[in-house]
Structure formats: structure tokens, C-alpha cells
Design a protein around this motif. Structure first.
Motif, PDB file in Angstrom:
ATOM      1  N   SER A 111      12.168  88.560  62.267  1.00  0.00           N
ATOM      2  CA  SER A 111      13.008  88.373  63.445  1.00  0.00           C
ATOM      3  C   SER A 111      13.844  89.625  63.639  1.00  0.00           C
ATOM      4  CB  SER A 111      13.930  87.159  63.285  1.00  0.00           C
ATOM      5  OG  SER A 111      14.724  86.988  64.446  1.00  0.00           O
ATOM      6  N   GLY A 112      14.036  90.004  64.897  1.00  0.00           N
ATOM      7  CA  GLY A 112      14.864  91.157  65.188  1.00  0.00           C
ATOM      8  C   GLY A 112      16.337  90.811  65.140  1.00  0.00           C
ATOM      9  N   ASP A 113      17.160  91.790  64.729  1.00  0.00           N
ATOM     10  CA  ASP A 113      18.593  91.505  64.694  1.00  0.00           C
ATOM     11  C   ASP A 113      19.182  91.377  66.089  1.00  0.00           C
ATOM     12  OD1 ASP A 113      18.366  94.223  65.181  1.00  0.00           O
ATOM     13  OD2 ASP A 113      19.682  94.849  63.542  1.00  0.00           O
ATOM     14  N   GLY A 145      10.280  80.543  69.441  1.00  0.00           N
ATOM     15  CA  GLY A 145       9.003  79.858  69.541  1.00  0.00           C
ATOM     16  C   GLY A 145       8.161  80.019  68.294  1.00  0.00           C
ATOM     17  N   ASP A 146       7.162  79.158  68.155  1.00  0.00           N
ATOM     18  CA  ASP A 146       6.336  79.131  66.944  1.00  0.00           C
ATOM     19  C   ASP A 146       5.593  80.433  66.692  1.00  0.00           C
ATOM     20  OD1 ASP A 146       7.173  76.550  66.625  1.00  0.00           O
ATOM     21  OD2 ASP A 146       5.215  75.621  66.950  1.00  0.00           O
ATOM     22  N   GLU A 147       5.115  81.090  67.741  1.00  0.00           N
ATOM     23  CA  GLU A 147       4.216  82.233  67.589  1.00  0.00           C
ATOM     24  C   GLU A 147       4.945  83.561  67.394  1.00  0.00           C
ATOM     25  OE1 GLU A 147       1.050  81.590  67.263  1.00  0.00           O
ATOM     26  OE2 GLU A 147       1.557  79.485  67.619  1.00  0.00           O
ATOM     27  N   TYR A 148       6.244  83.552  67.490  1.00  0.00           N
ATOM     28  CA  TYR A 148       7.017  84.796  67.378  1.00  0.00           C
ATOM     29  C   TYR A 148       6.906  85.368  65.968  1.00  0.00           C
ATOM     30  CZ  TYR A 148      11.162  87.831  67.157  1.00  0.00           C
ATOM     31  OH  TYR A 148      12.024  88.888  66.986  1.00  0.00           O
ATOM     32  N   THR A 149       6.658  86.683  65.867  1.00  0.00           N
ATOM     33  CA  THR A 149       6.537  87.356  64.579  1.00  0.00           C
ATOM     34  C   THR A 149       7.535  88.484  64.403  1.00  0.00           C
ATOM     35  OG1 THR A 149       4.922  88.958  65.409  1.00  0.00           O
ATOM     36  CG2 THR A 149       4.063  86.879  64.518  1.00  0.00           C
ATOM     37  N   ARG A 178      17.080  92.918  76.754  1.00  0.00           N
ATOM     38  CA  ARG A 178      16.557  91.851  75.904  1.00  0.00           C
ATOM     39  C   ARG A 178      17.620  90.760  75.710  1.00  0.00           C
ATOM     40  NH1 ARG A 178      12.154  93.441  72.723  1.00  0.00           N
ATOM     41  NH2 ARG A 178      12.800  92.022  71.062  1.00  0.00           N
ATOM     42  N   ASN A 179      18.835  91.188  75.392  1.00  0.00           N
ATOM     43  CA  ASN A 179      19.971  90.271  75.225  1.00  0.00           C
ATOM     44  C   ASN A 179      21.255  91.002  75.558  1.00  0.00           C
ATOM     45  OD1 ASN A 179      19.021  87.635  73.911  1.00  0.00           O
ATOM     46  ND2 ASN A 179      18.077  89.149  72.552  1.00  0.00           N
ATOM     47  N   GLU A 180      22.231  90.275  76.015  1.00  0.00           N
ATOM     48  CA  GLU A 180      23.562  90.843  76.198  1.00  0.00           C
ATOM     49  C   GLU A 180      24.561  90.013  75.401  1.00  0.00           C
ATOM     50  OE1 GLU A 180      23.694  93.257  80.347  1.00  0.00           O
ATOM     51  OE2 GLU A 180      24.050  91.088  80.515  1.00  0.00           O
ATOM     52  N   TYR A 181      25.557  90.708  74.836  1.00  0.00           N
ATOM     53  CA  TYR A 181      26.504  90.071  73.930  1.00  0.00           C
ATOM     54  C   TYR A 181      27.921  90.319  74.434  1.00  0.00           C
ATOM     55  CZ  TYR A 181      22.277  91.137  71.267  1.00  0.00           C
ATOM     56  OH  TYR A 181      20.980  91.293  70.880  1.00  0.00           O
ATOM     57  N   ASN A 182      28.721  89.275  74.394  1.00  0.00           N
ATOM     58  CA  ASN A 182      30.093  89.383  74.878  1.00  0.00           C
ATOM     59  C   ASN A 182      31.091  89.658  73.755  1.00  0.00           C
ATOM     60  OD1 ASN A 182      29.398  88.888  77.613  1.00  0.00           O
ATOM     61  ND2 ASN A 182      29.230  86.698  77.159  1.00  0.00           N
ATOM     62  N   ARG A 225       7.410  91.120  66.474  1.00  0.00           N
ATOM     63  CA  ARG A 225       6.848  92.232  67.250  1.00  0.00           C
ATOM     64  C   ARG A 225       6.298  91.796  68.602  1.00  0.00           C
ATOM     65  NH1 ARG A 225       7.077  96.803  64.833  1.00  0.00           N
ATOM     66  NH2 ARG A 225       7.325  96.917  62.571  1.00  0.00           N
ATOM     67  N   ASN A 226       6.181  90.521  68.813  1.00  0.00           N
ATOM     68  CA  ASN A 226       5.719  90.037  70.113  1.00  0.00           C
ATOM     69  C   ASN A 226       6.903  89.451  70.881  1.00  0.00           C
ATOM     70  OD1 ASN A 226       6.062  87.886  68.387  1.00  0.00           O
ATOM     71  ND2 ASN A 226       4.186  86.832  68.940  1.00  0.00           N
ATOM     72  N   ALA A 227       6.670  89.080  72.104  1.00  0.00           N
ATOM     73  CA  ALA A 227       7.747  88.565  72.944  1.00  0.00           C
ATOM     74  C   ALA A 227       8.149  87.167  72.497  1.00  0.00           C
ATOM     75  CB  ALA A 227       7.302  88.548  74.403  1.00  0.00           C
TER      76      ALA A 227
END
Length: 866
Positions: free
Chosen positions: A251-253, A184-188, A64-68, A190-192
Motif C-alpha cells: 500500500s502506498g503511504d 479494493g481486493d485487487e489493489y497491490t 491522488r489524494n488531498e490532506y487537510n 502499483r495498480n489503481a
């Protein structure tokens, strides 16, 4: 025992594994993203190494994400592997489920945008003088706002000479120079997410936060004119807008971590994080990354939380790091008000919405208090009360008790009785926001003003009132003190949190233009950007950009120690931290004290002797006098095993002696002073009062006094109740056909498919290791309960809320399927054979080594058969 709560309405406890997998144990996945995990690697491990390890275990995953800087990644697992499997991989340091955060709900406001006290005149923090005398505006400093985005088109964010704001990707001379929309506007949550380059705010929270940091709404005209002019703390900062919330939802952490790293990479000097919530330990992903960023040169301001009604131990997530600033809230202190003079004293008043303009009354309209037969001031709800009073053509004074009727009703009654106007004494304090009547002058006055009028009237009923034509600056009753909603500390390790306070109650700021452009909000979300803006002013003043923990020390040393409203003693450091930020003091001080806080811990572990270092950064030799200012003690356990929502305030004061009461320090030099503490003689150690105070160093010649707060707990913290036994917890129950929890009948046998036992727990304080243990009929330990809804019952936990947003009691049901996690290091649960098993709820006591059973609070729930 019967608890009539449907499982689907329950809120979650925050549980984290004692091993490297921090199993947050959220109920029915309401707070975590299913199959989503954040991984932190060891320092010598890279992304490629981690991918190889995941692939070697045949874990099917998607990055999903990578962090340095954090050195890790967020992944979604598509196979049946869980967090334990990931944590067992070589090179993995920590694993957390991806947690969902909501924007903190603003607290209920009693003010409207036109009310004078919604505008901070910055008098209470010294920012007004910093603006006028030192001409500091935050110019050249970059502040990143991690939130719902920013309405960068708002004219309050316009550069000098421009009529509206802009974003640098599509404009020139823009104050919002950096940013990204991660969702994005539609993000809750739980969705992409659907990221793009436009961080425009559709929610409002981020725009409000950014306005407190650096809006300039002093000279805006036309359709976007504010309800009253105002200016942010640092009105020329450069913004980075990092949008992590959609128009609705959470929002997810995993996304918040990505935003934090991008803000750092974009060169932000300060990050504002007005998000988070609940009770936690410092080992959570955002707090871990926050400390890493601060160590690399940033400053970070984080909200302490809005759970002041929930009692002790409630400072939230990100600000719990060792280096971050957890920010508490104060209510606004000053406002421009019209006033009246009576018996030689001037009193501010707030006109009703119905009347909407200053009073203009003749001298014959004298003020007349109206009393009940008992001699107390009337609430004005009975028309008959005026029959015996001579009120025609007079301004009546009544009590602001609105339990019987609203302001409009009592205004109508007084108008019919012939009154010329009405003043309502606010109860218990402050200035109330009245609805009133369009054709009748009505206003609220402060409680202390009402008392003053009564006393003057009794001396001379013929006194007349003179009504001002212009507004003046008044400090308002109830302002300039800690906000009721601001969360209490301490944290789970008895560390001193929150750190600092700032104005956060009833704050007028910018809002999206699509939502009227301006709004009044309250919360530590509003106090946090005030501190972020203060960082910008400090950096500009010093022409340098020290690490956030260095600036935090200056702010804490020079804060204004405050009382609670109506109190003569100082508010607890567990509520206000070091006090209300004073930016003028911070930029002019020539003295510092380190460390910036002292954690005395509890009676058993009491740090009786502590050394502080006083440094003279001025150009002249200075002699400092040491003194001690005690603060309120907070007793949250006067009524039982669960902390009360509001503490009992006690005068339990520690005593402090100094190795030397005066110390002479040359320019650029330091001196160490030894402090010796004795815990309070008063206070019931069995009720665990939290005591605190401030050690002050005052320069004898000139300069700003500086101080350091200390906190401690009287009693043995290992005896602080963890489980809420007052409400019958913990218990073993089952779910009936209507979804209610009921007692288990004697001899009942579960099939573990259609009916399963539910173990209910309710934690009133932190525990380093919360467990539900399973023993077989021979008393052999078989493992930790693994549940259908909340994972395995093992790991640290913060305390639970008293009640949720719907005023329902919060507790955790653990729906058991017959599976256990055999050891804390096991990677997968096992299913026990049918039989009889003893269930034991055991929570590790605070500040203990964790030896079982000696260091645990233990409850045996009896046997379960299946």
C-alpha cells in the motif's frame, strides 16, 4: 572485488534529500510508486495555491489524494518533471516519493492455536485485574485499525447478545461502527485503487490486530468456536476499520495518510498502525501526520518493527515521531498447562501433537534420565543408548536437541525399547512444540525443569511422578521477556526509541472466518494493538481522553522493567523501551515523572546534567526515594565496521547522582530533581556501546514506583562507521553479461549507453546526508551522481539490513548515466561531457553540522572514463 548478486534481487536504501525534496532513492522502483509524490505545504498555503503553483510551472499532474491536517496532497506527475521541480515551487515545504509499504511479515511461530501459552491471560500486564476488579472494557472508546480491514462478521466482534458481528452500514448494534475500504481486493500498491464502503478483510492481518484490541471469544460455540477461549484487551471498544491493503501486495503511504485523516475525522480516539519497517529518520510523512494528530487530541500506537536480527538503529517509520508510541514486543509469559509433581516441585508440560492429551500414568512409571557415555543427557536418537538403561515401563527424560532426529523418530525408538512415555528437555528454554507419535505419550518440559529433575533424580532415583488432572496457570520460561525479533533502537539522532513494550510473541487472535477464524501470529504488529487497547482502558478509567503523548508518559512511567531471558540484569531500554506495559499500575498511580525519557547522546555531546519533574497527583503528602537501575549495555561493533545482528551484552553501567535522594511533595504539587550522569567507566569507546538504565522514584508510604529510562552511547558517534568497509564497500564496478558486478579493468572506458559504471554502497548506520560526488580532472566539483535506477545520490539515509528475506546481503547499486545534480537545490540533472571524473562517496557523520569535507566519512573510488 566481485559481488555475485543480480541487480533485480537487490533491496533498497532509504534516501532523502538534504533539501525539501526527500528523494527516497529506491532501487529499480521496488519501493516507490513511479512519478508519484506526496507534497506538504507551508502552513499558510492551501490546495488552491498549490494547484496554481503546479499549473504555473506547466506540470502535468493528477491528484491522488488531498490532506487537510497534513496540509498537502499526493499527485501523479505525467510530464517529465520530478520531485525537485515540485519542491522548488513557492509554498511547498516537503516533497517525498510515494513509498510502498507491505504488511509486516509475521515472525515464525513455534506454537499452535491450542497451545496454552498462545493465549494472553493478561496477568503480565495487570489487564486481568483491570477487567475483574475495575470492570473496565473500553466501552465508549473508539479505536481505528488502519490495516487490511476487519472481518466484522466474526462472532468475536459481536455485540452483547448477538451471535455474530456486523458493520454499521448494513446492520444494527454493531461494534464495527466506522470504516472505509480505500483500495479494493485487487489493489497491490502499483495498480489503481478501487475504493468502496466495505472494509471486509481478506488478508487476515487486520482481523488479528483488531482481535487483540477488543475481541471476545470466551463463550463462542458451534462452527466458529475458538481453539481455546480468549479475550482482547478492551472487549467493548467501538471499532473503525480502515482498509489500506488489498488481498495481496503493498500500500502506498498516500493512501495510509488518507486513512489516518479519515480516522481522525470519524472521531477515533486511538489509531493503531501495525505497519511500516526499516530504518528511518522521524521526518517521514506518516510520522509527521501522526504527531499532528496526537497534538490535536488523538493517541497513536505504531509498531517498532520486527528487525531484531538485524542489529542496531532499526526502529521503523511512524513511531519515530516525537509524540507517537513506538511499540516493542515481549513474548507471552503465562499459560494454563497440565503439570506433574516430582520431588515436591510442580512442572508444566506441553504434550506432543501426536499424543494430544494429558498424561495419565501409574506411579510405577517413574522418570529416568538417559545419558550418553560422556555423562550428558542423550538426545534419544540412537536405539543402542537404551540397551544399558532400565527404562521399561518408565518415562525417559532426554535432551531436546533436534539436530540429529525429529521428535517422532526418537519417540518410536523409546516406544520399541519399552518406555511408558517421554519428557524432552527444551533447549535452550521454554516449551517446544513436538510432533511426536499418536500411540506414545510425549511432552516437552522447560529447560530449568529438566535440570531440576536431574538434580532430584541423583538424590533419590526412586522418586515418583504424580500427573495433574486439571490445568494450572504457569509462568513459562522464556516468556515475559523482550522478543528476539523486536527491533533495536536508537534512532538516527540518538533519540530513545522504542517507547514501550507489550505482548507480541505467539499471540492467538481472530482471523477471517474464510481462513479458519483464528490464528497464532507473532510480531510488533501484535504488541502494538495491545497498547492501543490499553489506551482505551485508561481513557475509560479516567473518564477523559488525554492526548496520546500524555498517556504515553503514564504508561512509560509505570511499565514493568524486565530482564532478558536467563539474565539477572535489566534489558536495554534500546530494546524494551521503558518496559512492559502495566495497565493496572497506569490507572492506579498517583505519581508521574517528566520527561518520559532522557537522551544522553554520546560522549562528545553528553548531557551530564538533566532535570526531571516529579508530580504527586494523590491526596496525601508523599516522600519519594530516588534510585538508579542500570541495564545491559549493547555492543554491536565488537566485530568491525558493520553492526552485528545480535549485540554483545556488556556490564557497562553509567552512574547517576541526585541533587536530593529523597523528596517530599504535597498533593497536587511538583518538585524538580537534578540528575548528574557519568558515562560508564567500562566499555570500549571505539566500539560505541549503547548503555541505558532507569531512574526510579519510589513512594515511601504506598503507591506505584515510577521511572524514566535513559539511553546513551559511549564514544564519539561521529566516528561510528557509516559504510560497511568489512565487505569491500564502497566500490566502483561494472555489470558483466550475466548481471554480476565485477571490478573495472584499468583504463576501461564506458560508453554510458550499453555499459555503465555501478557504484555500490552499503550503509551500516544512519547518515544525515549521504552523497556520491563527482569531480572533474581539475578537482572541480561538478555535482552529485544522478542514476538510472535510484535517483540522485544526495540526502539522509537510514541504515541497510544485514540480509533480506532470502538471506542475501543488502546493498545499493547506483547505475550512473553520466548525469549529475549540480547542486542540492537544482531541479533537474545535467549531462557531463565525456572525460575522466573522480568519484567520491561522502557520508555526513552523525550529530555534526555538515561542513564538507571535515564532517564527512569519505571514500575516493578513483576515476571513471567515458
Amino acid at each position: 572485488m566481485k559481488i555475485s548478486v543480480i541487480l533485480s534481487t537487490l533491496a533498497a536504501a532509504t534516501l532523502v534529500s538534504a533539501g525539501r525534496f526527500h528523494d527516497l532513492g529506491k532501487i529499480e522502483n521496488t519501493n516507490v510508486l513511479p512519478n508519484g509524490y506526496i507534497i506538504q505545504y507551508h502552513d499558510n498555503v492551501g490546495h488552491k495555491d498549490a494547484h496554481n503553483a503546479l499549473n504555473s510551472r506547466k506540470i502535468d499532474y493528477k491528484v491522488r489524494n488531498e490532506y487537510n491536517i497534513f496540509n498537502g496532497a499526493a499527485i501523479t506527475v505525467n510530464s517529465k518533471h520530478d520531485g525537485k521541480d515540485i519542491a522548488s515551487l513557492p509554498g511547498v515545504k516537503n516533497v517525498w516519493p510515494i513509498t510502498l509499504y507491505s504488511i509486516p511479515k509475521p515472525q515464525k511461530n513455534t506454537k499452535k492455536p491450542t497451545d496454552p501459552e498462545t493465549v494472553s491471560l493478561h496477568s503480565m500486564t495487570g489487564v486481568d485485574i483491570v477487567h475483574k476488579k475495575y470492570k473496565l472494557t473500553g466501552k465508549g472508546i473508539k479505536v481505528g485499525v488502519i490495516d487490511s480491514g476487519v472481518d466484522y462478521k466474526h462472532p468475536a466482534f459481536a455485540a452483547k447478545g448477538a451471535k455474530e458481528g456486523c458493520f454499521a452500514r448494513w446492520g444494527k448494534n454493531c461494534r464495527v461502527m466506522y470504516g472505509w475500504d480505500f483500495v479494493g481486493d485487487e489493489y497491490t500498491g502499483r495498480n489503481a485503487p478501487k475504493p468502496d464502503a466495505d472494509p471486509m478483510d481478506c488478508g487476515g492481518h487486520g482481523s488479528h490486530v483488531a482481535g487483540i484490541i477488543g475481541a471476545n471469544a470466551m463463550n463462542i460455540k458451534g462452527e466458529h468456536k475458538p481453539p481455546q477461549p480468549f479475550i482482547g484487551v478492551a472487549p467493548e471498544v467501538t471499532f473503525g476499520a480502515y482498509r489500506v491493503f488489498g488481498c495481496n501486495g503493498s500500500s502506498g503511504d498516500d493512501i495510509i495518510l488518507a486513512a489516518m485523516e479519515l480516522a481522525f475525522n470519524d472521531g477515533m480516539d486511538i489509531i493503531n498502525m501495525s505497519l511500516g519497517g526499516g530504518s528511518s529518520y522521524k521526518l517521514n510523512p506518516t510520522a509527521v501526520l501522526a504527531d499532528k494528530l496526537i497534538a490535536r487530541g488523538m493517541a497513536l500506537s505504531a509498531a517498532a518493527g520486527n528487525d531484531g536480527s538485524q542489529g542496531a538503529w532499526m526502529v521503523s517509520d511512524t513511531g519515530l515521531g516525537d509524540l507517537a508510541s513506538a511499540v516493542a514486543s515481549f513474548d507471552n509469559a503465562y499459560g494454563f498447562y497440565h503439570s506433574f509433581t516430582y520431588a515436591g516441585a510442580s512442572h508444566p508440560y506441553s504434550v506432543s501433537q501426536g499424543w494430544g492429551k494429558p498424561f495419565s500414568l501409574p506411579a510405577s512409571a517413574t522418570i529416568v534420565p538417559v545419558f550418553e557415555k560422556s555423562g550428558t543427557l542423550t538426545d534419544g536418537c540412537d536405539a543402542a543408548i537404551y540397551n544399558a538403561a532400565n527404562i521399561k515401563g518408565k518415562v525417559v527424560l532426554i535432551l531436546g536437541d533436534f539436530s540429529r532426529c525429529a521428535s517422532g523418530a526418537r519417540g518410536e525408538i523409546a516406544l520399541k525399547a519399552g518406555a511408558a512415555g517421554m519428557l524432552i528437555q527444551t533447549s535452550p528454554f521454554g516449551l517446544a512444540n513436538l510432533g511426536g507419535n499418536p500411540g506414545f505419550p510425549m511432552a516437552s518440559i522447560e529447560n530449568k525443569a529438566g535440570d531440576a529433575l536431574l538434580a532430584a533424580y541423583k538424590k533419590n532415583p526412586a522418586n515418583t511422578a504424580t500427573w495433574s488432572k486439571e490445568a494450572s496457570n504457569f509462568m513459562i520460561e522464556g516468556g515475559g521477556a523482550p522478543s528476539d525479533f523486536s527491533s533495536f533502537g536508537l534512532d538516527g539522532d540518538l533519540r530513545s526509541k522504542p517507547d514501550i513494550s507489550a505482548p507480541g510473541g505467539n499471540i492467538l487472535s481472530t482471523y477471517p472466518l474464510a481462513k479458519d477464524g483464528y490464528a497464532v501470529l507473532s510480531g510488533t504488529s501484535m504488541a502494538t494493538p495491545y497498547v492501543a487497547g490499553a489506551h482505551a482502558l485508561y481513557m475509560q478509567a479516567k473518564k477523559s481522553k488525554p492526548n496520546g503523548d500524555v498517556i504515553r508518559q503514564v504508561f512509560k512511567n509505570t511499565a514493568t522493567i524486565s530482564t532478558n531471558t536467563g539474565s539477572k540484569t535489566m534489558a536495554s531500554a534500546a530494546k524494551q523501551g521503558a518496559g512492559l506495559i502495566n495497565v493496572l499500575n497506569a490507572i492506579t498511580t498517583t505519581t508521574s515523572i517528566s520527561p518520559d525519557h532522557i537522551d544522553l547522546l554520546d560522549t562528545v555531546n553528553l548531557k551530564k546534567t538533566v532535570k526531571i519533574t516529579i508530580k504527586n497527583t494523590g491526596k496525601k503528602t508523599e516522600t519519594y526515594t530516588l534510585s538508579h537501575v542500570p541495564a545491559d549495555a549493547l555492543n554491536f561493533y565488537s566485530e568491525g565496521a558493520y553492526p552485528t545482528g545480535s549485540p554483545k551484552i556488556e556490564d557497562d553501567y553509567a552512574s547517576v547522582s541526585f541533587s536530593q535522594s529523597k523528596v517530599k511533595i504535597q498533593p497536587g504539587k511538583s518538585a524538580k530533581v537534578t540528575l548528574r550522569f557519568k558515562q560508564p567507566k567500562k566499555g570500549n569507546a571505539a566500539q560505541f556501546p549503547i548503555y541505558s538504565g532507569f531512574v526510579v522514584a519510589t513512594p515511601n508510604k504506598s503507591g506505584v514506583p515510577v521511572h524514566v529510562p535513559y539511553t546513551g552511547l559511549k564514544g564519539d558517534v561521529s566516528k561510528v562507521p557509516i559504510m560497511d568497509t568489512t565487505k569491500g564497500f564502497p566500490a566502483a564496478l561494472h555489470v558483466d553479461g550475466e548481471g554480476n558486478l565485477k571490478d573495472i579493468a584499468k583504463g576501461y572506458k564506458f560508453d554510458m549507453v550499453d555499459n555503465r559504471p555501478v557504484f555500490v554502497t552499503r550503509l551500516g548506520s544512519h547518515t544525515p546526508n549521504f552523497t556520491i560526488r563527482v569531480f572533474d580532472s581539475k578537482k572541480v566539483f561538478r555535482g552529485f551522481v544522478n542514476t538510472l535506477n535510484a535517483g540522485s545520490a544526495v540526502g539522509w539515509s537510514g541504515r541497510q539490513l544485514n540480509t533480506d528475506d532470502e538471506n542475501k546481503m543488502v546493498f545499493t547499486p547506483w547505475i550512473w548515466t553520466g548525469k549529475v545534480l549540480p547542486t542540492t537545490n537544482a531541479t533537474a540533472p545535467i549531462t557531463l561531457p565525456s572525460g575522466s571524473y573522480e568519484i567520491v562517496v561522502a557520508s555526513q557523520k552523525k550529530l555534526t553540522k555538515g561542513a564538507y569535507p571535515a564532517d564527512y566519512e569519505i571514500f575516493n573510488l578513483g576515476s571513471i572514463q567515458f
